[in-house]
Design a protein around this motif. Structure first.
Motif, PDB file in Angstrom:
ATOM      1  N   GLN A   1       0.361  12.267   4.647  1.00 34.83           N
ATOM      2  CA  GLN A   1      -0.943  12.787   4.237  1.00 34.83           C
ATOM      3  C   GLN A   1      -1.589  11.868   3.213  1.00 34.83           C
ATOM      4  OE1 GLN A   1       0.355  16.629   2.917  1.00 34.83           O
ATOM      5  NE2 GLN A   1       0.196  17.572   4.953  1.00 34.83           N
ATOM      6  N   ALA A   2      -0.774  11.265   2.356  1.00 33.69           N
ATOM      7  CA  ALA A   2      -1.305  10.307   1.382  1.00 33.69           C
ATOM      8  C   ALA A   2      -1.914   9.100   2.090  1.00 33.69           C
ATOM      9  CB  ALA A   2      -0.207   9.861   0.424  1.00 33.69           C
ATOM     10  N   VAL A   3      -1.264   8.643   3.162  1.00 37.76           N
ATOM     11  CA  VAL A   3      -1.804   7.528   3.946  1.00 37.76           C
ATOM     12  C   VAL A   3      -3.180   7.893   4.496  1.00 37.76           C
ATOM     13  CG1 VAL A   3      -1.510   6.154   6.049  1.00 37.76           C
ATOM     14  CG2 VAL A   3       0.454   6.573   4.553  1.00 37.76           C
ATOM     15  N   VAL A   4      -3.312   9.099   5.020  1.00 41.11           N
ATOM     16  CA  VAL A   4      -4.586   9.534   5.594  1.00 41.11           C
ATOM     17  C   VAL A   4      -5.662   9.642   4.510  1.00 41.11           C
ATOM     18  CG1 VAL A   4      -5.774  11.413   6.789  1.00 41.11           C
ATOM     19  CG2 VAL A   4      -3.464  10.745   7.502  1.00 41.11           C
TER      20      VAL A   4
ATOM     21  N   VAL B   1      -1.039  -8.476   7.706  1.00 33.62           N
ATOM     22  CA  VAL B   1      -1.915  -7.359   8.029  1.00 33.62           C
ATOM     23  C   VAL B   1      -1.466  -6.094   7.313  1.00 33.62           C
ATOM     24  CG1 VAL B   1      -2.516  -8.230  10.297  1.00 33.62           C
ATOM     25  CG2 VAL B   1      -0.512  -6.808  10.045  1.00 33.62           C
ATOM     26  N   CYS B   2      -2.368  -5.113   7.262  1.00 36.27           N
ATOM     27  CA  CYS B   2      -2.029  -3.792   6.805  1.00 36.27           C
ATOM     28  C   CYS B   2      -2.924  -2.809   7.541  1.00 36.27           C
ATOM     29  CB  CYS B   2      -2.209  -3.685   5.309  1.00 36.27           C
ATOM     30  SG  CYS B   2      -3.825  -4.188   4.716  1.00 36.27           S
ATOM     31  N   PRO B   3      -2.477  -1.570   7.643  1.00 33.81           N
ATOM     32  CA  PRO B   3      -3.245  -0.636   8.398  1.00 33.81           C
ATOM     33  C   PRO B   3      -4.511  -0.183   7.712  1.00 33.81           C
ATOM     34  CG  PRO B   3      -1.318   0.416   7.507  1.00 33.81           C
ATOM     35  CD  PRO B   3      -1.234  -1.032   7.154  1.00 33.81           C
TER      36      PRO B   3
ATOM     37  N   SER C   1      -8.818   5.811  14.207  1.00 33.06           N
ATOM     38  CA  SER C   1      -7.494   6.157  14.731  1.00 33.06           C
ATOM     39  C   SER C   1      -6.403   5.704  13.774  1.00 33.06           C
ATOM     40  CB  SER C   1      -7.282   5.503  16.099  1.00 33.06           C
ATOM     41  OG  SER C   1      -8.223   5.973  17.038  1.00 33.06           O
ATOM     42  N   ASN C   2      -6.570   4.515  13.219  1.00 32.39           N
ATOM     43  CA  ASN C   2      -5.616   3.989  12.254  1.00 32.39           C
ATOM     44  C   ASN C   2      -5.488   4.926  11.059  1.00 32.39           C
ATOM     45  OD1 ASN C   2      -4.523   2.362  10.036  1.00 32.39           O
ATOM     46  ND2 ASN C   2      -4.821   0.595  11.380  1.00 32.39           N
ATOM     47  N   ALA C   3      -6.628   5.389  10.568  1.00 27.18           N
ATOM     48  CA  ALA C   3      -6.635   6.248   9.387  1.00 27.18           C
ATOM     49  C   ALA C   3      -5.871   7.545   9.618  1.00 27.18           C
ATOM     50  CB  ALA C   3      -8.079   6.559   8.985  1.00 27.18           C
ATOM     51  N   LEU C   4      -5.802   8.011  10.850  1.00 28.18           N
ATOM     52  CA  LEU C   4      -5.162   9.284  11.154  1.00 28.18           C
ATOM     53  C   LEU C   4      -3.754   9.133  11.724  1.00 28.18           C
ATOM     54  CD1 LEU C   4      -8.233  11.055  12.800  1.00 28.18           C
ATOM     55  CD2 LEU C   4      -7.249  11.591  10.565  1.00 28.18           C
ATOM     56  N   VAL C   5      -3.600   8.285  12.720  1.00 28.68           N
ATOM     57  CA  VAL C   5      -2.366   8.259  13.503  1.00 28.68           C
ATOM     58  C   VAL C   5      -1.175   7.751  12.695  1.00 28.68           C
ATOM     59  CG1 VAL C   5      -1.230   7.264  15.535  1.00 28.68           C
ATOM     60  CG2 VAL C   5      -3.613   8.031  15.678  1.00 28.68           C
ATOM     61  N   VAL C   6      -1.366   6.729  11.866  1.00 31.76           N
ATOM     62  CA  VAL C   6      -0.238   6.173  11.112  1.00 31.76           C
ATOM     63  C   VAL C   6       0.390   7.234  10.218  1.00 31.76           C
ATOM     64  CG1 VAL C   6       0.433   4.496   9.356  1.00 31.76           C
ATOM     65  CG2 VAL C   6      -1.099   3.812  11.202  1.00 31.76           C
ATOM     66  N   GLY C   7      -0.436   7.983   9.498  1.00 28.15           N
ATOM     67  CA  GLY C   7       0.094   9.015   8.608  1.00 28.15           C
ATOM     68  C   GLY C   7       0.796  10.128   9.357  1.00 28.15           C
TER      69      GLY C   7
ATOM     70  N   TRP D   1       0.823  -1.205   0.000  1.00 26.25           N
ATOM     71  CA  TRP D   1       0.000   0.000   0.000  1.00 26.25           C
ATOM     72  C   TRP D   1       0.861   1.260   0.000  1.00 26.25           C
ATOM     73  CZ3 TRP D   1      -5.183   0.775  -0.656  1.00 26.25           C
ATOM     74  CH2 TRP D   1      -5.988  -0.362  -0.634  1.00 26.25           C
ATOM     75  N   ASP D   2       2.051   1.185   0.591  1.00 22.18           N
ATOM     76  CA  ASP D   2       2.922   2.359   0.615  1.00 22.18           C
ATOM     77  C   ASP D   2       3.571   2.611  -0.740  1.00 22.18           C
ATOM     78  OD1 ASP D   2       2.323   2.873   3.276  1.00 22.18           O
ATOM     79  OD2 ASP D   2       3.900   1.536   3.994  1.00 22.18           O
ATOM     80  N   VAL D   3       3.670   1.572  -1.589  1.00 23.60           N
ATOM     81  CA  VAL D   3       4.073   1.796  -2.976  1.00 23.60           C
ATOM     82  C   VAL D   3       3.059   2.725  -3.645  1.00 23.60           C
ATOM     83  CG1 VAL D   3       4.476   0.723  -5.221  1.00 23.60           C
ATOM     84  CG2 VAL D   3       5.255  -0.437  -3.147  1.00 23.60           C
ATOM     85  N   LEU D   4       1.777   2.466  -3.370  1.00 25.42           N
ATOM     86  CA  LEU D   4       0.722   3.341  -3.894  1.00 25.42           C
ATOM     87  C   LEU D   4       0.845   4.747  -3.323  1.00 25.42           C
ATOM     88  CD1 LEU D   4      -1.943   3.876  -5.410  1.00 25.42           C
ATOM     89  CD2 LEU D   4      -3.150   2.958  -3.422  1.00 25.42           C
ATOM     90  N   HIS D   5       1.040   4.846  -2.014  1.00 26.76           N
ATOM     91  CA  HIS D   5       1.153   6.170  -1.387  1.00 26.76           C
ATOM     92  C   HIS D   5       2.334   6.955  -1.956  1.00 26.76           C
ATOM     93  CE1 HIS D   5      -0.737   3.915   2.224  1.00 26.76           C
ATOM     94  NE2 HIS D   5      -1.686   4.412   1.457  1.00 26.76           N
TER      95      HIS D   5
END
Length: 222
Positions: free
Chosen positions: A65-68, A220-222, A91-97, A48-52
């Motif tokens: 910001q792309a992760v969020v 897993v992935c976030p 929380s996952n959607a916000l905190v990881v990014g 997924w981070d390749v996409l980001h």
């Protein structure tokens, strides 16, 4: 080790929040740190981070910001899949990014290859531990995990097949956008499942209120 599948209210009523909430947020912060370590290693990112990383080549935003942004776009897909988010999902959607960007602000990219390899390997190891922490807190799936389980339930296909199809898709899109694909991507794909499985029993919090048992994730992935 008992992972249960509870709705958002039941998650909070299941007890032991004094441990589960700190564990959730520690895991999510560590996940963001692990992303930043692999990004600075520049030897390949998680699917997924390749996409980001590809997305930020075309849009003036940071990778955090792309992760969020992608997380909340994925959450829109939960609606037709009838997935229900929990406190851990949002929380996952916000905190990881945010954590990834904060780490990148203080972590420089090394020139020496040995240090870049160390960042890549350390990032994968830390990601496995972080995954065990936030999953073990049992406060809701991450946006991408919910997409996976939702598609699996709707299509009747296995988690393994759905996850593989999703990750191949996002990698292909990410590469076409100019994202970072490399040895780290392969290492992540091979190691994250076993690492999470290794550490998950130690960090799975037994809940006061039982619910339907769900299998421990192979990856897993976030």
């Amino acid at each position: 080790m008992n992972l249960v599948d509870l709705g958002p209210i039941a998650q909070l009523r299941a007890g032991r929040l004094g441990r589960r909430l700190p564990q959730l947020y520690l895991g999510l912060v560590m996940y963001g740190v692990s992303l930043a370590m692999m990004y600075r290693g520049d030897l390949g990112l998680a699917p997924w981070d390749v996409l980001h990383s590809g997305l930020i080549q075309h849009v003036p935003i940071t990778i955090g910001q792309a992760v969020v942004v992608v997380s909340f776009l994925v959450l829109l897909l939960w609606i037709p899949l009838r997935e229900i988010p929990g406190i851990g999902t949002v929380s996952n959607a916000l905190v990881v990014g945010f954590s990834a960007d904060a780490t990148l602000a203080v972590l420089a990219e090394p020139d020496a290859l040995v240090l870049r390899v160390a960042l890549m390997v350390g990032g994968v190891l830390l990601c496995g531990l972080a995954s065990a922490l936030y999953i073990g807190a049992q406060l809701g799936r991450g946006p991408r995990d919910g997409l996976m389980t939702g598609f699996a339930r709707r299509t009747g296909h296995s988690i393994r097949l759905v996850r593989t199809c999703l990750e191949v898709t996002v990698v292909v899109i990410g590469v076409l956008l100019g994202g970072t694909l490399g040895l780290g991507t392969v290492l992540y794909a091979l190691a994250i499942g076993p690492l999470t499985q290794l550490w998950l029993p130690a960090f799975t919090v037994d809940l006061d209120r039982p619910g339907p048992l769900v299998p421990a994730p192979g990856s897993v992935c976030p």
